[in-house]
Every structure is written in structure tokens, then in C-alpha cells.
Design a protein around this motif. Structure first.
Motif, short mmCIF file in Angstrom:
data_model
loop_
_atom_site.label_atom_id
_atom_site.label_comp_id
_atom_site.label_asym_id
_atom_site.label_seq_id
_atom_site.Cartn_x
_atom_site.Cartn_y
_atom_site.Cartn_z
N GLN A 11 56.37 43.16 67.45
CA GLN A 11 55.38 44.22 67.22
C GLN A 11 53.98 43.65 67.15
OE1 GLN A 11 55.99 46.38 63.57
NE2 GLN A 11 54.30 47.80 63.95
N LEU A 12 53.82 42.52 66.48
CA LEU A 12 52.49 41.93 66.32
C LEU A 12 52.00 41.29 67.62
CD1 LEU A 12 52.71 40.34 62.75
CD2 LEU A 12 51.65 42.50 63.43
N GLU A 13 52.90 40.72 68.41
CA GLU A 13 52.45 40.06 69.63
C GLU A 13 51.96 41.07 70.67
OE1 GLU A 13 55.23 37.89 71.99
OE2 GLU A 13 56.83 39.38 71.76
N GLU A 14 52.32 42.33 70.51
CA GLU A 14 51.85 43.36 71.42
C GLU A 14 50.47 43.89 71.06
OE1 GLU A 14 54.86 46.32 71.37
OE2 GLU A 14 56.30 45.15 72.56
N GLN A 15 50.00 43.56 69.86
CA GLN A 15 48.69 44.01 69.42
C GLN A 15 47.61 43.04 69.88
OE1 GLN A 15 48.92 44.57 65.17
NE2 GLN A 15 50.53 46.12 65.32
N PRO A 16 46.37 43.53 70.07
CA PRO A 16 45.30 42.63 70.54
C PRO A 16 44.88 41.59 69.52
CG PRO A 16 44.42 44.81 70.02
CD PRO A 16 45.92 44.93 69.95
N GLU A 17 45.03 41.89 68.24
CA GLU A 17 44.61 40.96 67.21
C GLU A 17 45.57 39.78 67.10
OE1 GLU A 17 43.30 45.04 66.50
OE2 GLU A 17 45.31 44.16 66.52
N GLY A 18 45.03 38.68 66.66
CA GLY A 18 45.88 37.54 66.37
C GLY A 18 46.63 37.76 65.06
N PHE A 19 47.57 36.88 64.76
CA PHE A 19 48.26 36.96 63.48
C PHE A 19 48.70 35.57 63.06
CE2 PHE A 19 51.44 37.80 66.73
CZ PHE A 19 52.58 37.11 66.32
N VAL A 20 49.12 35.47 61.79
CA VAL A 20 49.41 34.17 61.18
C VAL A 20 50.88 34.08 60.78
CG1 VAL A 20 48.89 32.65 59.21
CG2 VAL A 20 47.04 33.93 60.33
N LEU A 21 51.49 32.93 61.06
CA LEU A 21 52.82 32.61 60.58
C LEU A 21 52.70 31.55 59.49
CD1 LEU A 21 54.82 32.20 63.94
CD2 LEU A 21 54.32 34.30 62.68
N LEU A 22 53.31 31.78 58.35
CA LEU A 22 53.29 30.80 57.26
C LEU A 22 54.67 30.16 57.15
CD1 LEU A 22 51.21 32.64 54.50
CD2 LEU A 22 50.43 31.02 56.25
N SER A 23 54.71 28.85 57.27
CA SER A 23 55.97 28.11 57.22
C SER A 23 56.07 27.31 55.93
CB SER A 23 56.09 27.19 58.43
OG SER A 23 55.08 26.19 58.38
N SER A 62 40.30 34.09 66.75
CA SER A 62 39.28 34.96 67.32
C SER A 62 39.65 35.40 68.74
CB SER A 62 37.91 34.26 67.33
OG SER A 62 37.90 33.20 68.27
N ARG A 63 40.47 34.60 69.42
CA ARG A 63 40.93 34.95 70.77
C ARG A 63 42.18 35.83 70.73
NH1 ARG A 63 39.76 29.28 71.60
NH2 ARG A 63 41.99 28.80 71.36
N GLY A 64 42.63 36.19 69.54
CA GLY A 64 43.79 37.04 69.41
C GLY A 64 45.10 36.30 69.57
N GLU A 65 45.12 35.01 69.22
CA GLU A 65 46.31 34.19 69.39
C GLU A 65 47.10 34.10 68.08
OE1 GLU A 65 44.96 30.47 70.97
OE2 GLU A 65 44.14 31.38 72.79
N ILE A 66 48.24 33.43 68.15
CA ILE A 66 49.11 33.23 66.98
C ILE A 66 48.79 31.87 66.37
CG2 ILE A 66 51.51 33.11 66.17
CD1 ILE A 66 52.25 34.59 68.83
N MET A 67 48.73 31.83 65.04
CA MET A 67 48.46 30.58 64.34
C MET A 67 49.56 30.33 63.32
SD MET A 67 46.17 28.14 64.33
CE MET A 67 47.18 26.76 63.81
N SER A 68 50.26 29.20 63.45
CA SER A 68 51.32 28.82 62.52
C SER A 68 50.79 27.75 61.58
CB SER A 68 52.53 28.30 63.30
OG SER A 68 53.49 27.76 62.41
N THR A 91 43.24 36.08 55.39
CA THR A 91 42.49 37.20 54.81
C THR A 91 41.05 37.24 55.31
OG1 THR A 91 41.96 35.84 52.86
CG2 THR A 91 43.91 37.26 52.73
N ALA A 92 40.51 36.13 55.81
CA ALA A 92 39.13 36.12 56.30
C ALA A 92 38.93 37.13 57.41
CB ALA A 92 38.77 34.71 56.79
N ARG A 93 39.97 37.35 58.22
CA ARG A 93 39.91 38.31 59.31
C ARG A 93 40.80 39.53 59.07
NH1 ARG A 93 37.67 36.48 64.09
NH2 ARG A 93 37.01 34.29 64.09
N GLY A 94 41.41 39.60 57.88
CA GLY A 94 42.28 40.73 57.59
C GLY A 94 43.48 40.80 58.52
N LEU A 95 44.09 39.64 58.81
CA LEU A 95 45.15 39.57 59.80
C LEU A 95 46.54 39.83 59.19
CD1 LEU A 95 43.97 36.36 61.69
CD2 LEU A 95 43.60 38.75 62.36
N SER A 96 47.45 40.25 60.06
CA SER A 96 48.84 40.39 59.64
C SER A 96 49.45 39.01 59.47
CB SER A 96 49.63 41.18 60.69
OG SER A 96 49.12 42.50 60.81
#
Length: 293
Positions: free
Chosen positions: A108-120, A185-191, A224-229
Motif C-alpha cells: 500500500q505504501l509503495e504505491e503512494q508518491p511519498e517515501g516511507f520508513v522501515l524500522l528494523s 525527498s525523492r519518495g523512496e524507501i528508507m530502512s 516525523t520530520a516529514r510526517g512519513l508512514s
């Protein structure tokens, strides 16, 4: 494993790693497990100070008797050996049964334009997520320890070359933070690993497994700086040759003051981490005093 904090590197040198990969190409991985159980783990029980930390983890966090804590400590070291062996088995071309619970949250998140964060976290075998939780819509950036052995980094790069995964090494000058921000900022995923203090010493405190523990503030601040999922992702060994990737969304009030957002996200992460650790207590791989880090 010792009294100082984990340094983030895989044990052994390049020659040892090449030999292990060569062996795993022709030998059943389960035979290598048994070799570790018999010839590698007993010396760790006798001579490694890391054993003392994991023994106290079972005694203090679960109130186990000395005998039960000893047995679980041995099991923990065996499972950790399996996790390391499995990583090199993947480099050797072996395949494991990897399934994903909660994949819909990721999709669901990868289909959205915004980036999102994975916490491991340093439990289970998170590297296995890189072979199953991949995206063909977004670039996947993984923050990794800058001092990891060259042979391990080379094999990771080879394994990930046909995916959208890119590794960002933690740098002493903190320049990795700019790369992380640019990726988001490019809408990518960050782990990002979120259970150990690294780089900046800013931290948050929470009750974890009944005792106060410190967690790094950085991962929660980045999100939270960008209000990301945000998703918590833990990869746990669930059978002899199988893993399950557990994907869980972490919620926080994005309209709240920034400090409160960080607090809520941190609390959600710690709750999910504790839930997973209590379910898989023997797959806790922090061989230092986590509660006094």
C-alpha cells in the motif's frame, strides 16, 4: 562478543568468508549448523563475556532459573550461528522458505508518491528481508554499518544488484543523514535500525522487558520530520530452513507537536519490538548490556 558495544562487523576475515561460501555450495547447511553446535558454541559459553550478557538477559527479563537460563543461552548462540550461516548460504546460492506477514501494508505504501520508513532491529535475521521485501516501484535504501567487512559488503552488493536496493553506510561525519533525507525527498524507501545507539548520542528512554533502556532518537526524528508512514519489520527464523518477515504499521499523531510525534512513534516501535521479542526470546542478538548501553 565482549563487554564493549557491538562493533557492527561479521566475525572472520575475507578468506574465512570465502571458504564458508565454498563449503556451503556443496554441503547441506544443516551439517554446518551441527558443526557450529558442537565445535563453535561450547567455547563461546566458556570464554566469551557475551555469554554472560545473554545469560543475564534470560535471568532478569524472564525470571528464569539458572539452569533454564543456561539452556536458553546455548539455544540463543546456536540460533545466532544459524543466522550467520544462513546469510553466507544465501551468498552461496542456497534458498530458504521466506514468507511475509503484513505484506499488504508494504504494498500500500509503495504505491503512494511519498517515501516511507522501515524500522528494523537486531533480532532474527533482518538481511533476509532484502531477498523478499523488495519493490519494483520505489528505490529501497538501507542504512548499514560503515565498518562491515569488505567481503560481506561485496556479497550483499552482488545479491542486491538485480533489485532496487541501495546501501548507505553510516559515516563518522554524519554525511549519511543527508543521503537519507535526499532519498526520502525523492519518495523512496528508507530502512533504519532503531534499537542501538549509533552516530548521534541523542536518545529516548522506555521501559523494555521490564527495565529502562535507551533507544536512538534519530530514526524516529527522521520519520516525523516529514510526517512519513512507518513500518516495523522483523525477520524471524520460524523453521529449520524458513523465515517469516513480520511487517507492522506504527501509528502516531501527525498533527501533534513534533516532540510528541517522536515520543508516540518511539513508544509504538518499542511495543512492537517487545511483542516480537517475547514471542521469539531466543532470537535476541545483543551481546552487551543493552539496558546500560
Amino acid at each position: 562478543m565482549g563487554d564493549r558495544k557491538w562493533e557492527g562487523t561479521t566475525y572472520g576475515n575475507s578468506l574465512m568468508h570465502r571458504w564458508l561460501i565454498a563449503i556451503l555450495r556443496v554441503v547441506d547447511v544443516r551439517l554446518v549448523y551441527w558443526f557450529a553446535y558442537v565445535f563453535v558454541i561450547p567455547p563461546c559459553l566458556l570464554f566469551s563475556s557475551g555469554y554472560g550478557h545473554i545469560y543475564r538477559y534470560f535471568r532478569r527479563s524472564y525470571g528464569e532459573s539458572p539452569l533454564r537460563a543456561f539452556c536458553h543461552s546455548y539455544k540463543n548462540l546456536c540460533l545466532f550461528a544459524e543466522a550467520v550461516i544462513d546469510k553466507f548460504a544465501m551468498y552461496a546460492g542456497r534458498r530458504f522458505d521466506i514468507r511475509v506477514e503484513g505484506l499488504a501494508h508494504f504494498q500500500q505504501l509503495e504505491e503512494q508518491p511519498e517515501g516511507f520508513v522501515l524500522l528494523s532491529s537486531h533480532i532474527g535475521n533482518y538481511e533476509m528481508a532484502g531477498y523478499s521485501l523488495v519493490s519494483d516501484r520505489k528505490h529501497f535504501n538501507a542504512l548499514v554499518f560503515f565498518g562491515e567487512k569488505e567481503s560481506v559488503m561485496r556479497n550483499r552488493t552482488r545479491m542486491f544488484q538485480h533489485t532496487n536496493i541501495r546501501m548507505i553506510p553510516v559515516s563518522e561525519d554524519m554525511s549519511h543523514t543527508f543521503e537519507m533525507d535526499a532519498a526520502l525527498s525523492r519518495g523512496e524507501i528508507m530502512s533504519i535500525p532503531a534499537d542501538r545507539i549509533w552516530g548521534s548520542q541523542k536518545s529516548l528512554t522506555a521501559t523494555f522487558l521490564g527495565r529502562e533502556a535507551r533507544f536512538p532518537m534519530g530514526p524516529f526524528s527522521v520519520a516525523t520530520a516529514r510526517g512519513l508512514s512507518v513500518l516495523a519489520v522483523n525477520v524471524m527464523k520460524t523453521s529449520t530452513l524458513g523465515y517469516t518477515v513480520y511487517v507492522a504499521p506504527l501509528s502516531y499523531d501527525r498533527e501533534a507537536p513534533r516532540r510528541e510525534q517522536i515520543r508516540q512513534l518511539h513508544a509504538a516501535y518499542v511495543a512492537e519490538l517487545e511483542r516480537t521479542v517475547r514471542r521469539f526470546p531466543a532470537q535476541w542478538y545483543n551481546y552487551f548490556d543493552f539496558w546500560k548501553q
